[in-house]
Design a protein around this motif. Structure first.
Motif, PDB file in Angstrom:
ATOM      1  N   ASP A 232      -5.783   0.588   6.765  1.00  0.00           N
ATOM      2  CA  ASP A 232      -6.433   1.790   7.307  1.00  0.00           C
ATOM      3  C   ASP A 232      -6.576   2.870   6.226  1.00  0.00           C
TER       4      ASP A 232
ATOM      5  N   GLU B 296      -1.385  -0.337   8.283  1.00  0.00           N
ATOM      6  CA  GLU B 296      -1.416   1.046   7.806  1.00  0.00           C
ATOM      7  C   GLU B 296      -2.042   1.115   6.407  1.00  0.00           C
TER       8      GLU B 296
ATOM      9  N   GLN C 135       2.666  -4.264  10.604  1.00  0.00           N
ATOM     10  CA  GLN C 135       2.363  -2.846  10.831  1.00  0.00           C
ATOM     11  C   GLN C 135       2.094  -2.134   9.503  1.00  0.00           C
ATOM     12  N   GLN C 136       2.907  -2.425   8.486  1.00  0.00           N
ATOM     13  CA  GLN C 136       2.701  -1.822   7.172  1.00  0.00           C
ATOM     14  C   GLN C 136       1.365  -2.263   6.579  1.00  0.00           C
TER      15      GLN C 136
END
Length: 191
Positions: free
Chosen positions: A11, A8, A4-5
């Motif tokens: 992105d 992120e 997830q990190q």
């Protein structure tokens, strides 16, 4: 959690790249492929060689890029009479009767080596140590280049009068060699 990190971070990186591309596109019309490839080179801490005839905004692209990134910029206009010390700097005997090194234009974060193939191989090779080792040795002293250190060079086609072939060792220092083409008719009207 780490996945997830990473997503992120990717992105956020993509957003910044898109913002940078949009800023460059305000000044550089067309050349989207070249802009993307130059950014790839910069993100990978590689040097880039832009090949094309004069008048295709190669120099303007490098100047705009360094301004947009807020990086220290120097332009070296290569001509047949430029000597190695003209770009690296040299030692002078100062008023205190001591040798002092005066840094040349190579000491910047973004260096535009403009028309690199208009200068003899001896001067072209002065860039080799800086590009590969990110340092310059003058006499017995070694001076580190400030990070990030990027050389973006422009080259005229070898068929043009007054040009020299780049030595193989010089060409190998560039991560990418990009051929800049004429803009389309629509882009020319926009320019």
């Amino acid at each position: 959690m780490q996945e997830q990190q990473a997503l992120e971070w990717f992105d956020a990186f993509q957003d910044k790249k898109n913002q940078l591309t949009a800023e460059l596109s305000k000044v550089i019309v067309g050349q989207e492929r070249i802009i993307q490839q130059v950014l790839i080179s910069i993100f990978c801490k590689g040097h880039c060689l832009l090949v094309g005839v004069p008048g295709l905004a190669k120099t303007l692209l490098v100047q705009t890029l360094s301004q947009t990134l807020g990086m220290q910029f120097n332009r070296i206009q290569f001509t047949p009479d430029v000597m190695p010390a003209d770009i690296t700097g040299s030692e002078i005997f100062n008023e205190q009767r001591q040798f002092e090194f005066i840094k040349g234009p190579l000491f910047a974060q973004v260096v535009l080596a403009d028309e690199i193939n208009r200068t003899p191989p001896k001067t072209q090779s002065a860039l080799l140590e800086a590009m590969q080792e990110r340092q310059v040795t003058i006499g017995t002293e070694t001076f580190r280049m400030e990070e990030p250190f990027l050389v973006l060079a422009t080259q005229n086609p070898i068929e043009q009068e007054g040009t020299y072939s780049l030595p193989e060792a010089q060409v190998d220092r560039f991560m990418l060699k990009l051929v800049v083409r004429y803009p389309s008719a629509r882009e020319e009207r926009q320019i």
